[in-house]
Design an enzyme around this catalytic site. Structure first.
Site, PDB file in Angstrom:
ATOM      1  CD  GLU A  38     -19.171 -23.893  22.068  1.00 52.67           C
ATOM      2  OE1 GLU A  38     -18.881 -24.553  22.998  1.00 52.67           O
ATOM      3  OE2 GLU A  38     -18.302 -23.071  22.573  1.00 52.67           O
ATOM      4  CE  LYS A  64      -3.184 -26.740  36.772  1.00 55.07           C
ATOM      5  NZ  LYS A  64      -2.478 -24.682  36.739  1.00 55.07           N
ATOM      6  CD  GLU A 122     -22.901 -31.423  19.543  1.00 51.02           C
ATOM      7  OE1 GLU A 122     -23.564 -31.819  19.019  1.00 51.02           O
ATOM      8  OE2 GLU A 122     -21.571 -31.058  18.900  1.00 51.02           O
ATOM      9  CG  ASP A 179     -22.408 -21.017  30.993  1.00 49.96           C
ATOM     10  OD1 ASP A 179     -23.571 -21.832  30.917  1.00 49.96           O
ATOM     11  OD2 ASP A 179     -22.042 -20.837  31.788  1.00 49.96           O
ATOM     12  CG  ASP A 195      -9.741 -37.219  24.422  1.00 49.11           C
ATOM     13  OD1 ASP A 195     -10.639 -36.503  24.755  1.00 49.11           O
ATOM     14  OD2 ASP A 195      -8.840 -36.616  24.004  1.00 49.11           O
ATOM     15  CG  ASP A 199     -13.950 -27.194  28.400  1.00 48.06           C
ATOM     16  OD1 ASP A 199     -12.909 -27.082  27.740  1.00 48.06           O
ATOM     17  OD2 ASP A 199     -14.387 -26.026  28.204  1.00 48.06           O
TER      18      ASP A 199
HETATM   19  C1  LIG Z   1     -13.073 -29.017  24.113  1.00 49.17           C
HETATM   20  S1  LIG Z   1     -13.841 -28.306  23.866  1.00 49.17           S
HETATM   21  C2  LIG Z   1     -14.961 -29.803  22.777  1.00 49.17           C
HETATM   22  C3  LIG Z   1     -15.880 -28.953  21.806  1.00 49.17           C
HETATM   23  C4  LIG Z   1     -16.773 -30.289  20.884  1.00 49.17           C
HETATM   24  N1  LIG Z   1     -17.488 -30.281  21.337  1.00 49.17           N
HETATM   25  C5  LIG Z   1     -15.328 -30.617  19.967  1.00 49.17           C
HETATM   26  O1  LIG Z   1     -15.834 -31.905  19.941  1.00 49.17           O
HETATM   27  O2  LIG Z   1     -14.589 -30.692  19.660  1.00 49.17           O
HETATM   28  C6  LIG Z   1     -15.242 -28.156  25.199  1.00 49.17           C
HETATM   29  C7  LIG Z   1     -16.688 -26.592  24.476  1.00 49.17           C
HETATM   30  O3  LIG Z   1     -17.293 -26.709  25.723  1.00 49.17           O
HETATM   31  C8  LIG Z   1     -17.675 -25.524  25.012  1.00 49.17           C
HETATM   32  N2  LIG Z   1     -18.089 -25.162  26.954  1.00 49.17           N
HETATM   33  C9  LIG Z   1     -17.847 -25.046  28.115  1.00 49.17           C
HETATM   34  N3  LIG Z   1     -18.732 -24.850  29.335  1.00 49.17           N
HETATM   35  C10 LIG Z   1     -19.486 -24.441  29.072  1.00 49.17           C
HETATM   36  C11 LIG Z   1     -21.307 -24.080  29.021  1.00 49.17           C
HETATM   37  N4  LIG Z   1     -21.012 -23.945  30.105  1.00 49.17           N
HETATM   38  N5  LIG Z   1     -22.051 -24.265  27.872  1.00 49.17           N
HETATM   39  C12 LIG Z   1     -21.733 -24.561  26.916  1.00 49.17           C
HETATM   40  N6  LIG Z   1     -20.747 -24.854  26.077  1.00 49.17           N
HETATM   41  C13 LIG Z   1     -19.814 -24.660  27.478  1.00 49.17           C
HETATM   42  C14 LIG Z   1     -16.619 -24.743  25.099  1.00 49.17           C
HETATM   43  O4  LIG Z   1     -16.730 -23.805  24.589  1.00 49.17           O
HETATM   44  C15 LIG Z   1     -15.659 -25.538  24.098  1.00 49.17           C
HETATM   45  O5  LIG Z   1     -16.173 -24.714  23.169  1.00 49.17           O
END
Ligand SMILES: C[S@@+](CC[C@H](N)C(=O)[O-])C[C@H]1O[C@@H](n2cnc3c(N)ncnc32)[C@H](O)[C@@H]1O
Length: 216
Positions: free
Chosen positions: A71, A124, A46, A98, A156, A120
Site C-alpha cells: 500500500e 474515465k 493483498e 507500489d 463495486d 481504483d
Molecule cells: C479504492 S482504494 C481501496 C482500499 C481498500 N482495498 C479497501 O477496500 O478499502 C484503492 C487502494 O489501492 C492503492 N493502490 C493504488 N495503486 C497501487 C499500487 N500500484 N500498488 C499498491 N497499492 C495501490 C491505493 O493507494 C488505495 O489505497
C-alpha cells in the site's frame, strides 16, 4: 506491467506522533524480505489494502499463513501498523509502496492467494489503461501464483465489473485462469470482511461483485 508511474495519493494530512513512531520503528521490521524467504507456510498477498481491514482480519484468523500487504498510502499503512502492534500480530509483512515494482522482481509460484479489493476504478475511458486489473498484467500475476493458486478481486464499480468480465471471457485469460464463481459473483469468499471501500459502496447502494480466479 503497464505504466510505472503511481497514480493516487501517498498521504492525506499528517500522521499522529504515535503513527510516525510506528512508521520508523515497526515498519522496517515488517519488510517483505521475511515474506519472500523460502518457507513451507502458505503465502497470501493483498495489493492496495487501504486501511488494512481485510488483511488484518485474514491474518488474525489464519495464524499459520504469512501475509504481505502492499500500500503506497501512508495513512493506511500507519493505521494497519497500529492494529498490528495493539494485537501483537506476527504474520503480516508490509510494503509501503507500489506493488508493481515488487511484483516485477518476485519469483515464480510464491503465492497461494492474491487479493485485489476495490482497486481504483479510473472511471474515465482515457484512464482505463491505469486499471490494475488489466489484460497486460495478468501473465505476471499468473506467474506469481502457485499451481491452483487463486486471484480474488472485489469491486463495486459497474464499469470496472464489465471491464473485468470482458477480460475474463477472453480466450487469452481463459488459458491462464478459470473463473470459478461465475454464477455466484455476488457472494464474498469465506472469511471476507468489509473494508472501508466496501462500506462506501453500501452507503451508495452499489452492487459489489467478487471474482475468484483459479490459476490453470
Ligand atoms: C479504492 S482504494 C481501496 C482500499 C481498500 N482495498 C479497501 O477496500 O478499502 C484503492 C487502494 O489501492 C492503492 N493502490 C493504488 N495503486 C497501487 C499500487 N500500484 N500498488 C499498491 N497499492 C495501490 C491505493 O493507494 C488505495 O489505497
Amino acid at each position: 506491467m503497464t505504466s510505472q508511474r503511481l497514480y493516487g495519493r501517498r498521504r492525506c494530512g499528517s500522521l499522529t506522533q504515535e503513527q510516525n513512531i510506528l512508521m520508523q520503528s515497526l515498519l522496517p521490521k515488517l519488510s517483505c524480505e521475511n515474506f519472500l524467504k523460502e518457507c513451507s507456510e502458505p503465502k497470501i498477498m493483498e495489493i492496495g489494502f487501504g486501511g488494512g481491514e481485510h488483511i488484518f482480519h485474514q491474518a488474525t484468523h489464519n495464524p499459520s499463513c504469512l501475509f504481505l500487504g502492499c500500500e503506497p498510502f501512508e495513512n493506511g499503512v500507519a493505521h494497519l501498523l497500529q492494529k498490528i502492534e495493539e494485537h501483537n500480530v506476527e504474520n503480516i509483512s508490509i510494503l509501503n509502496g507500489d506493488a508493481r515494482f515488487l511484483i516485477a522482481g518476485m519469483k515464480d509460484k510464491v503465492l497461494d492467494v492474491l487479493y485485489l479489493l476495490f482497486p481504483d476504478p479510473w472511471p474515465k475511458k482515457k484512464h482505463w489503461k491505469r486499471r490494475f486489473f488489466h489484460q497486460d498484467n495478468l501473465p505476471t500475476l499468473h506467474r506469481l501464483l502457485k499451481n491452483n493458486g487463486e486471484f480474488r478481486i472485489a469491486t463495486d464499480h459497474a464499469s470496472y465489473q464489465s471491464w473485468i468480465e470482458e477480460i475474463l471471457n477472453s480466450e487469452m485469460t481463459k488459458e491462464l485462469f478459470t473463473w470459478v464463481n461465475k454464477d455466484e459473483a455476488f457472494l464474498p469468499w469465506k472469511e471476507y470482511v468489509q473494508t472501508r471501500y466496501h462500506q462506501k459502496a453500501l452507503l451508495h447502494d452499489r452492487e459489489i461483485r467478487y471474482y475468484i480466479l483459479k490459476k490453470n
